[in-house]
Every structure is written in C-alpha cells, then in structure tokens.
Design a protein around this motif. Structure first.
Motif, short mmCIF file in Angstrom:
data_model
loop_
_atom_site.label_atom_id
_atom_site.label_comp_id
_atom_site.label_asym_id
_atom_site.label_seq_id
_atom_site.Cartn_x
_atom_site.Cartn_y
_atom_site.Cartn_z
N ALA A 1 0.75 -1.27 0.01
CA ALA A 1 0.04 -0.06 -0.06
C ALA A 1 0.85 1.24 0.07
O ALA A 1 1.58 1.29 0.89
CB ALA A 1 -0.98 0.07 1.29
N ASP A 2 0.79 2.21 -1.06
CA ASP A 2 1.15 3.34 -0.87
C ASP A 2 0.34 4.44 -0.41
O ASP A 2 0.50 5.42 -0.07
CB ASP A 2 1.62 4.11 -2.26
N LEU A 3 -0.91 4.04 -0.68
CA LEU A 3 -2.30 5.09 -0.14
C LEU A 3 -3.45 3.95 0.46
O LEU A 3 -3.59 3.12 -0.17
CB LEU A 3 -2.68 5.83 -1.30
N VAL A 4 -3.84 4.57 1.51
CA VAL A 4 -4.78 3.61 2.29
C VAL A 4 -5.93 4.55 2.57
O VAL A 4 -5.68 5.84 3.03
CB VAL A 4 -4.64 3.17 3.47
N ILE A 5 -7.33 4.23 2.21
CA ILE A 5 -8.25 4.97 2.16
C ILE A 5 -9.22 4.23 3.27
O ILE A 5 -9.89 3.06 3.01
CB ILE A 5 -9.12 5.35 0.91
N MET A 6 -9.66 4.89 4.22
CA MET A 6 -10.57 4.33 5.26
C MET A 6 -11.91 4.75 5.00
O MET A 6 -12.39 5.90 4.98
CB MET A 6 -10.23 4.74 6.83
N CYS A 7 -12.87 3.56 4.66
CA CYS A 7 -14.17 3.81 4.46
C CYS A 7 -15.15 2.89 5.39
O CYS A 7 -15.88 2.18 4.62
CB CYS A 7 -14.63 3.57 2.99
N VAL A 8 -14.80 2.70 6.36
CA VAL A 8 -15.58 1.61 7.13
C VAL A 8 -16.84 1.87 7.94
O VAL A 8 -17.56 1.25 8.65
CB VAL A 8 -14.46 1.12 8.16
N GLY A 9 -17.40 3.17 7.36
CA GLY A 9 -18.70 3.71 8.01
C GLY A 9 -18.37 5.02 8.91
O GLY A 9 -17.50 5.36 8.99
N PHE A 10 -19.66 5.37 9.26
CA PHE A 10 -19.68 6.54 10.00
C PHE A 10 -20.57 6.50 11.42
O PHE A 10 -21.22 5.72 11.57
CB PHE A 10 -20.41 7.69 9.02
N ARG A 11 -20.12 7.53 12.11
CA ARG A 11 -20.83 7.50 13.60
C ARG A 11 -21.29 8.97 13.91
O ARG A 11 -20.70 9.95 13.13
CB ARG A 11 -19.74 7.17 14.61
N PRO A 12 -22.48 9.14 14.47
CA PRO A 12 -22.83 10.46 14.70
C PRO A 12 -21.89 11.22 15.66
O PRO A 12 -21.44 10.73 16.39
CB PRO A 12 -24.18 10.11 15.52
N ASN A 13 -21.88 12.59 15.02
CA ASN A 13 -20.92 13.47 15.73
C ASN A 13 -21.52 14.18 16.86
O ASN A 13 -21.95 15.28 16.75
CB ASN A 13 -20.18 14.28 14.74
N THR A 14 -21.71 13.43 18.10
CA THR A 14 -22.56 13.95 19.21
C THR A 14 -21.95 13.95 20.47
O THR A 14 -22.69 14.13 21.49
CB THR A 14 -24.07 13.24 19.02
N ASP A 15 -20.52 13.87 20.46
CA ASP A 15 -20.00 13.73 21.96
C ASP A 15 -20.31 15.11 22.54
O ASP A 15 -20.44 15.10 23.94
CB ASP A 15 -18.44 13.51 21.73
N LEU A 16 -20.36 16.30 22.14
CA LEU A 16 -20.44 17.47 22.91
C LEU A 16 -22.16 17.45 23.57
O LEU A 16 -22.09 18.12 24.76
CB LEU A 16 -20.72 18.46 21.92
N PHE A 17 -22.87 16.64 23.18
CA PHE A 17 -24.24 16.59 23.75
C PHE A 17 -24.69 15.18 24.67
O PHE A 17 -25.51 15.23 25.05
CB PHE A 17 -25.26 16.76 22.79
N GLN A 18 -23.51 14.34 25.11
CA GLN A 18 -23.58 13.43 25.64
C GLN A 18 -24.33 13.73 27.23
O GLN A 18 -24.02 14.83 27.69
CB GLN A 18 -22.35 12.73 26.04
#
Length: 455
Positions: A233-250
């Motif tokens: 690998a000369d380049l790796v692209i991470m595309c394993v999914g997404f998580r909600p960006n809500t840490d501020l509102f825990q």
C-alpha cells in the motif's frame, strides 16, 4: 428570535435556507469547524476519477451567499460548551484560539457524522486517509498521483466507488472488508455477485472476510496487514462507516446506543427548543417501524427543512424514510430501498422474497436488456418492506416508486394491480413492478395450496 446552528453541511444548510424564507427577522449564528458549507461527499469518487474536474461544483451553497442574507457565519469555529439549560454556548476560533460566548432562543444541532476510526496500530502513518470532507478529497487527489498500490478499507458505497475510480486510473487496487460480500447492507447476494465478478475481471483484489490488524511502514504506510495476509500500500483510504458526531451533547439528550440523537416527527429533541437533523440523528425507518441510524444526504436535507418549518410550532411531520439509495459501477446500475432479505430477517421480521429476471420490454423489440428485481414482503400482512433492482440499463428510478410503496404500507396485491403505463419502447404490458408483485402473489397462493394438501 435568536437561532444558533451547530454544523453546516446538508441538514444545516437546508435549515438555514428555509429559516431565511420563513422567518426573515430571525438572527442566525452558524458555527462550523470547516471553512466551507454544503460539501457533497458523495462526489469524492467522481472527483478522484476525474469525472468532476472542478471540485467547486460539489458545493450547492456558500458562506458568502449566507452572509449576504444576514447570517452570521462563524467558520473554523468549534463549539466547546453547550448549556441547554441556560441556552448558552461557547465557540472556539480554531485560527487564533479565542473563545466567545453566545446565547440563543432556538438551538439546531446539525453536527453530522464522522468516519469510524478503529484503533488500528499504524493508523497515524502518512497516507492513511479518511474520506469525508473537502479537505480529505483534496488530500486523496494529491496523494493518489504518486501512489501505485491503493488499498480501500470498507466495501460500502463510498469504498466501492473509490475502487472503481482508482482502477480506472490504472492503480493496483485492493478492497478489504470484514464481511463476505460487498455492499452487504444494501443488497442481497444475487445483486452483489455481478459487481464482484466485474471487479475481479478488471484485476481488483477483493480481500473479503478479512479484518485489518495493523498498518506497516516507516513514517509512510507501506503495507496493510489483515488476519489473513499482507497487502502492499502506498495509499490507504478508510471507508469503514460513519458514526454520529454528538460527543458534545452526551448526557444532555436522549440518544440511541451509538450516540444518534432521538428526535420526534417534528425534529424536536428531548430538550425544549433544541432541534436536531441529519447524520447526527436517528430517523424513523418505515420498514421496521423503529428509529434507525441511516446517514444519507437525502434524509439530512428533508430533516433540515422540517426543522425550519417546525421551529415555532409543530406543523409539518416527518413521514419516515426507507433509506433509498442508488449506485452506478461500470456498466451496472443498481438501487435499493427498505430492507434486504438478510436485514429483514435480522430485524426479526417474518419475510419472504421473490426475484424476477426478465427482459424489460417485449421480445419483438430489436434491442432489449435484462433486468433483475427483488421484492421482500412480510408473510402475514403481505406488506412490502424492501426492493432491489440491477441492470446494465438504468431502472434505478423504479426504487423511488418502491420507496413510496413502502412508505404507504402497500401490499403485494396492491402493487400487482397498480396502474403503470405500457409502451413497447419502455416496458411490457405488465410493468416489471407489477410482475414481481404478481410473482409474490403466486408464492402466497402456492403456499396456501400446500398447507391445504398437508391437512
């Protein structure tokens, strides 16, 4: 009325645009960590593949456009404090570190999602890239120029599209995923097999049912190691999914276990005067009648629009989603809506399915094309809960029709007799949507007949 908006991609952009129309006297403060708004991340693969030459075309709104309408755009600002009891927030200027406080009457949370980043040793090596925003897209384009061996991790929509783009750019491409099939969340096996065959024929290395254990290299990534092998690998692209960006509102809002904010049909959270929309939220999923996390731009713009309409009074309810999506990979056109058969069974639904493979127009036509369509329906109610289509011709719009079918709780009997036009250039006397539903009715009749014979 003072309105604070945290985050400004699809849901935030839709909310702001509609608030400006509905409440021209509202004071709007927008806080965004990036220096741009409304970036269509679904276009990254098109940008990488050279289909889109001007990346500015991947934006449909601008900071300047909002500012000209009186919106106070706090770009490169991160909200660090959110006091929902006191209706007060603090935002840090990421350029100079200055922190400023703001009060509000209505708060709109549209913080979106962020790529899942598993704790893999070597993740901090150079050329291990995420794929989400405009900055990521620019970095991928830049680093791909000198890369020969590209590894894409994650066989969802974005990963699959990137594999195609890199293969067409004459890179040696490896696709790694822990599942046994690509696109397994969106399509059943009969629909993913043709794509996998095309990838293999073109030399793409499909490293499926493999888990990444580490990245190797001296400052810069040189190999990706899995539980079954090692890949250059000369380049790796991470595309394993997404998580909600809500840490501020825990601990301030009701959420799903993954952190997705729970909203009602009017986009109201569990706190008064706090609304949420887009990838940071759970959404009503009609096939299961449950809340689900489905991060799609289409869901985001609808939810953002609803926030604006319901900001003062609950007047316009969300109708739920089917998670409808489509994809074009090489000659393959495919789309899906609702649940796959595998997903339906995993959700505890008692379902059956029927698969129709047929020419899309009469056999007397000099040119024709085969299509494949699958219908998933509940055994007891005959309610349709999912559909998929695949063809080298483009029949993806049929899944928009099927989305309406699922949203309205239609049965196989109702779909079988729905009025669709006939014209030999386009279809058969029985439209393929009618046909697959009639086929399902035949299954039901056969099952009843067999049960009577058993008695």
């Amino acid at each position: 009325m003072k309105v604070a908006v945290i985050g400004c991609t699809h849901a935030g952009t839709a909310a702001i645009s509609n608030i400006l129309k509905l409440y021209p006297n509202a004071e709007i403060d927008v806080f965004e960590k990036n220096d741009n708004v409304s970036f269509l991340s679904c276009g990254i693969a098109l940008y990488v593949g050279g289909v889109v030459e001007d990346p500015n075309g991947l934006f449909y709104a601008s900071v300047e456009g909002f500012e000209q309408q009186g919106v106070r755009m706090h770009m490169r600002h991160e909200v660090t404090v959110c006091d929902m009891e006191g209706k007060y927030i603090e935002a840090k200027n990421l350029e100079n570190g200055e922190v400023t406080g703001y009060d509000y009457d209505k708060l709109i949370i549209t913080t979106g999602s962020w790529p899942v980043t598993p704790p893999i040793p070597g993740f901090d090596l150079e050329n291990v890239q995420l794929c989400k925003n405009f900055t990521h897209a620019q970095e991928i384009i830049k680093k791909a120029k000198d890369a020969k061996n590209v590894v894409v991790i994650g066989a969802g929509y974005i990963g699959i599209e990137l594999v195609e783009a890199f293969e067409e750019a004459d890179k040696n491409v490896t696709l790694i995923d822990s599942e046994a099939r690509i696109l397994n969340r969106y399509f059943d096996k009969a629909f993913t097999d043709p794509l996998e065959n095309t990838f293999r024929e073109l030399g793409v290395n499909l490293a499926l049912e493999q888990t990444v254990t580490k990245f190797e290299g001296n400052n810069k990534v040189e190999a990706v190691v899995t539980n079954k092998g090692s890949y250059k690998a000369d380049l790796v692209i991470m595309c394993v999914g997404f998580r909600p960006n809500t840490d501020l509102f825990q601990n301030q809002l009701e959420t799903l276990p993954n952190g997705a904010i729970i909203v009602d049909e009017f986009m109201r959270t569990s706190r008064e005067d706090v609304f949420a929309a887009g990838d940071c939220c759970a959404v009503a999923y009609n096939p299961t009648k449950q809340a689900a996390y489905i991060p799609l731009a289409t869901n985001a713009v609808r939810m953002g629009t609803l926030v604006a309409h319901n900001l003062l009074h609950p007047v316009l309810a969300h109708q739920g989603t089917q998670g409808t999506s489509g994809l074009k990979i090489y000659q393959h056109n495919l789309a899906s809506t609702g649940l796959t058969e595998v997903a339906a069974e995993a959700s505890g639904l008692n379902v059956r399915s029927t698969l129709l493979v047929d020419n899309y127009r009469p056999e007397f036509m000099p040119e024709n094309m085969e299509l494949k369509i699958k219908l998933v329906y509940e055994v007891d109610t005959h309610r349709i809960v999912g559909a998929q289509v695949l063809s080298d011709a483009d029949f993806t719009q049929a899944m928009n029709t099927m989305s309406v079918v699922i949203q309205n709780n239609m049965t196989i009997e109702q779909l079988a007799l729905t009025d669709f036009f006939f014209q030999p250039h386009y279809n058969k006397p029985w439209n393929f949507l009618n046909q697959v539903a009639l086929q399902a009715m035949g299954q039901v009749a056969e099952r009843k007949s067999n049960l009577l014979l058993l008695k």
